[in-house]
Design a protein around this motif. Structure first.
Motif, mmCIF file in Angstrom:
data_model
loop_
_atom_site.group_PDB
_atom_site.id
_atom_site.type_symbol
_atom_site.label_atom_id
_atom_site.label_comp_id
_atom_site.label_asym_id
_atom_site.label_seq_id
_atom_site.Cartn_x
_atom_site.Cartn_y
_atom_site.Cartn_z
ATOM 1 N N PHE A 215 0.929 -1.072 -0.102
ATOM 2 C CA PHE A 215 -0.108 0.191 0.009
ATOM 3 C C PHE A 215 0.987 1.564 0.132
ATOM 4 C CE2 PHE A 215 -2.683 -2.877 1.430
ATOM 5 C CZ PHE A 215 -4.407 -2.416 1.222
ATOM 6 N N ALA A 216 2.060 1.190 0.339
ATOM 7 C CA ALA A 216 2.854 2.491 0.257
ATOM 8 C C ALA A 216 3.777 2.737 -1.062
ATOM 9 C CB ALA A 216 4.430 1.818 0.729
ATOM 10 N N ALA A 217 3.532 4.446 -1.171
ATOM 11 C CA ALA A 217 3.938 5.244 -2.363
ATOM 12 C C ALA A 217 4.235 5.507 -1.918
ATOM 13 C CB ALA A 217 2.073 5.650 -2.939
ATOM 14 N N GLU A 218 5.550 6.677 -2.723
ATOM 15 C CA GLU A 218 6.011 7.329 -2.562
ATOM 16 C C GLU A 218 5.520 8.825 -2.839
ATOM 17 O OE1 GLU A 218 8.954 8.026 -1.119
ATOM 18 O OE2 GLU A 218 8.982 5.654 -0.910
ATOM 19 N N PRO A 219 5.878 9.649 -1.964
ATOM 20 C CA PRO A 219 5.387 10.474 -2.382
ATOM 21 C C PRO A 219 5.637 11.271 -3.628
ATOM 22 C CG PRO A 219 5.729 10.984 -0.503
ATOM 23 C CD PRO A 219 6.550 9.805 -0.574
ATOM 24 N N LEU A 220 4.412 11.530 -4.915
ATOM 25 C CA LEU A 220 4.746 12.261 -5.847
ATOM 26 C C LEU A 220 5.960 13.568 -5.672
ATOM 27 C CD1 LEU A 220 1.307 12.162 -7.277
ATOM 28 C CD2 LEU A 220 3.444 10.890 -7.546
ATOM 29 N N ALA A 221 7.045 13.847 -6.586
ATOM 30 C CA ALA A 221 7.617 15.044 -6.647
ATOM 31 C C ALA A 221 7.142 15.857 -7.800
ATOM 32 C CB ALA A 221 8.618 14.212 -7.018
ATOM 33 N N PRO A 222 7.788 16.833 -7.420
ATOM 34 C CA PRO A 222 6.850 18.485 -8.120
ATOM 35 C C PRO A 222 6.552 17.551 -9.443
ATOM 36 C CG PRO A 222 8.110 19.322 -6.104
ATOM 37 C CD PRO A 222 8.385 17.382 -6.318
ATOM 38 N N GLY A 223 5.827 17.928 -10.133
ATOM 39 C CA GLY A 223 5.555 17.902 -11.507
ATOM 40 C C GLY A 223 5.551 16.427 -12.150
ATOM 41 N N GLN A 224 5.335 16.094 -10.797
ATOM 42 C CA GLN A 224 4.503 14.173 -11.244
ATOM 43 C C GLN A 224 3.309 13.570 -10.836
ATOM 44 O OE1 GLN A 224 7.231 11.729 -8.321
ATOM 45 N NE2 GLN A 224 8.105 10.861 -10.749
ATOM 46 N N GLY A 225 2.772 12.888 -11.733
ATOM 47 C CA GLY A 225 1.331 12.997 -11.565
ATOM 48 C C GLY A 225 1.237 11.124 -11.298
ATOM 49 N N GLU A 226 0.550 10.562 -11.016
ATOM 50 C CA GLU A 226 0.509 8.914 -10.557
ATOM 51 C C GLU A 226 -0.322 7.782 -11.853
ATOM 52 O OE1 GLU A 226 0.285 5.984 -6.598
ATOM 53 O OE2 GLU A 226 -1.287 6.553 -7.542
ATOM 54 N N LEU A 227 0.156 7.286 -12.638
ATOM 55 C CA LEU A 227 -0.524 6.212 -13.328
ATOM 56 C C LEU A 227 -1.026 5.544 -12.567
ATOM 57 C CD1 LEU A 227 -2.039 5.698 -16.404
ATOM 58 C CD2 LEU A 227 0.276 4.760 -16.286
ATOM 59 N N VAL A 228 -2.260 4.231 -12.842
ATOM 60 C CA VAL A 228 -2.680 2.871 -12.220
ATOM 61 C C VAL A 228 -2.870 2.216 -13.112
ATOM 62 C CG1 VAL A 228 -3.892 1.742 -10.743
ATOM 63 C CG2 VAL A 228 -3.025 4.141 -10.228
ATOM 64 N N LEU A 229 -2.270 1.394 -13.110
ATOM 65 C CA LEU A 229 -2.965 0.488 -14.713
ATOM 66 C C LEU A 229 -3.494 -1.279 -13.390
ATOM 67 C CD1 LEU A 229 -2.686 -1.616 -16.984
ATOM 68 C CD2 LEU A 229 -0.227 -1.906 -15.878
ATOM 69 N N ILE A 389 -7.301 -9.823 -10.806
ATOM 70 C CA ILE A 389 -7.627 -8.593 -11.232
ATOM 71 C C ILE A 389 -5.936 -8.800 -10.045
ATOM 72 C CG2 ILE A 389 -8.426 -6.124 -10.490
ATOM 73 C CD1 ILE A 389 -10.509 -7.347 -10.435
ATOM 74 N N ARG A 390 -5.106 -7.819 -11.378
ATOM 75 C CA ARG A 390 -3.151 -7.660 -11.150
ATOM 76 C C ARG A 390 -3.548 -5.743 -10.971
ATOM 77 N NH1 ARG A 390 -1.254 -12.041 -10.692
ATOM 78 N NH2 ARG A 390 1.108 -10.669 -10.120
ATOM 79 N N MET A 391 -2.820 -5.608 -10.547
ATOM 80 C CA MET A 391 -2.556 -4.251 -9.831
ATOM 81 C C MET A 391 -1.153 -3.146 -10.418
ATOM 82 S SD MET A 391 -3.609 -1.068 -7.338
ATOM 83 C CE MET A 391 -5.654 -0.804 -7.106
ATOM 84 N N ALA A 392 -0.759 -1.987 -10.699
ATOM 85 C CA ALA A 392 0.325 -1.832 -10.936
ATOM 86 C C ALA A 392 0.355 0.129 -10.672
ATOM 87 C CB ALA A 392 1.735 -1.558 -11.685
ATOM 88 N N ARG A 393 1.151 0.652 -9.944
ATOM 89 C CA ARG A 393 1.164 1.839 -9.465
ATOM 90 C C ARG A 393 2.017 2.962 -10.163
ATOM 91 N NH1 ARG A 393 -1.328 2.780 -3.710
ATOM 92 N NH2 ARG A 393 -1.192 4.892 -4.703
#
Length: 438
Positions: A215-229, A389-393
């Motif tokens: 469940f852990a996700a690194e905080p997004l850096a400036p200029g980043q977004g997250e894509l969930v597949l 169902i599989r997932m990648a962030r």
């Protein structure tokens, strides 16, 4: 039951036996549908479902809507998919709230005599697909409505089944809800859903061999977004019918243990007499998981490569859910088949006394044929749902990306590669899904 009544019931019972055979689409149809899904021919699959709507029948309208909605979801026709899921949800709500007046018919005929009410995990998946349809349509408020609905449904289910080692919550539905709440800035709701997901994954690991994803996700850096597949993999298991012979004495014991008064004195007398029977044959449902080659996947965008994690093993959930209640299904099937057999023998005897031995024998043959023909397992299930169902962030720079998805074998070798065009927005979460069914 008088002889005249028994005689009048035989033609009607024969017609009911024919109707009982309409237990949803055939196995051949399901296999053909699976082949179209494996080839990625989603619009053809939707057309095929439309063409055979009559095979579903009125009792299985929910299944028709679910099967077509999942295919339209994979085809990217999210609004059309959601319209069908909405119809399925409304029908399931109506079936849940109405008096189950068909319960007696279900007991005396077969488990497929009632309208299809869906499995609890199918209801959760319905809300998951609705939420994702809205995400892809950029209707975030509507997606949150589905998150609330699935949470309410699962809370009620958990309260009803608290303490029982059965499907009572849905880890992935809770995980998805947490992500949607988080994206909407509703941190308290996100925390509650995340905690429930973690708790559910604890027993998922034991019951379904699905360990909790990270469940852990690194905080997004400036200029980043997250894509969930999201990767929908395989085809959900299909139900088949298994026939088993049960010794007559064991069958009588099951009926004798019935505390609901479904058998009359005449049937009980016939049971004790053990009328010309050494055994009866009954049918139970069983799940069969058709094999699929893809056992994992990896997403690449630029230099970043992330393997997907298993977040929901629908096949394992379905098989365990059936295993949890198979004992009750067997008892009901044995009792039903035994009573049908005895009623057939009673009818034969009474017709013989009124019309002669020849007519009695004919009535007996007909009644036993109807009884045997109507005793079929309920093999209805959501045909087009995935097996897992599989997932990648993936944290990515804002902008346009080529996302390369590798479908992996058991050994980790790429079986197929697919390239998607995706856009990532700074500080936001974007979603995309793929399907493999080969």
């Amino acid at each position: 039951m008088g002889g005249r009544t028994a005689t009048r019931l035989l033609p009607a019972a024969l017609l009911l036996a024919v109707a009982a055979g309409c237990a949803g689409p055939s196995t051949a149809y399901k296999r053909d549908l699976h082949q179209q899904l494996a080839a990625g021919r989603y619009e053809e699959a939707a057309a095929r479902i439309d063409a055979l709507e009559h095979e579903y029948g009125e009792r299985n309208q929910v299944l028709f809507w679910l099967d077509k909605a999942a295919v339209l979801h994979d085809a990217g026709k999210y609004a059309e998919s959601d319209a069908l899921l909405d119809r399925a949800e409304l029908r399931l709500d109506a079936l849940y709230t109405q008096s189950i007046s068909k319960a007696a018919a279900t007991f005396l005929w077969n488990d497929g005599a009632d309208d299809y009410r869906g499995e609890p995990f199918e209801r959760a998946l319905l809300h998951v697909l609705r939420a994702l349809n809205y995400v892809y349509l950029h209707q975030q408020d509507d997606a949150l409505v589905e998150a609330r609905k699935v949470s309410a449904f699962l809370t009620g289910l958990n309260d009803k089944l608290a303490g029982k080692q059965v499907y009572r919550d849905d880890a992935f539905a809770q995980y998805l809800s947490a992500l949607l709440y988080e994206e909407a800035g509703r941190q308290d709701d996100a925390r509650i859903s995340r905690d429930r997901a973690l708790k559910a994954y604890e027993w998922y690991a034991t019951d379904y061999r699905t360990p909790a994803p990270s469940f852990a996700a690194e905080p997004l850096a400036p200029g980043q977004g997250e894509l969930v597949l999201l990767h929908y993999n395989g085809i959900a298991p299909r139900k088949t019918s298994q026939s088993v012979q049960v010794a007559w004495n064991d069958a009588v014991a099951v009926v004798g243990a019935d505390e609901e008064g479904r058998t009359n004195q005449q049937v009980n007398n016939a049971l004790r007499a053990g009328i010309m029977a050494d055994a009866i044959t009954v049918a139970f449902p069983a799940y069969v998981q058709d094999p699929y080659q893809v056992r994992g996947s990896r997403a690449r965008a630029g230099r970043l490569a992330v393997e997907t994690q298993l977040v929901e093993d629908i096949s394992a959930i379905a098989r365990k859910a059936l295993a949890d209640r198979i004992a009750a299904i067997r008892v009901r099937a044995i009792a039903r088949a035994t009573i049908k057999f005895v009623l057939a023998k009673v009818a034969e005897k009474q017709v013989e006394e009124r019309a002669g031995k020849g007519f009695g024998m004919l009535a007996g043959v007909l009644a036993r044929s109807v009884a045997a023909g109507s005793e079929v397992a309920d093999t209805r299930a959501w045909t087009t749902a995935p097996a897992e169902i599989r997932m990648a962030r993936l944290p990515l720079p804002a902008g346009h990306h080529q996302l390369v998805v590798e479908y992996l074998s058991q050994a980790g070798a790429p079986l197929k590669v697919e390239t998607l065009e995706v856009d990532v927005v700074e500080g936001k979460r974007s979603w995309v899904h793929v399907r493999s069914a080969f």
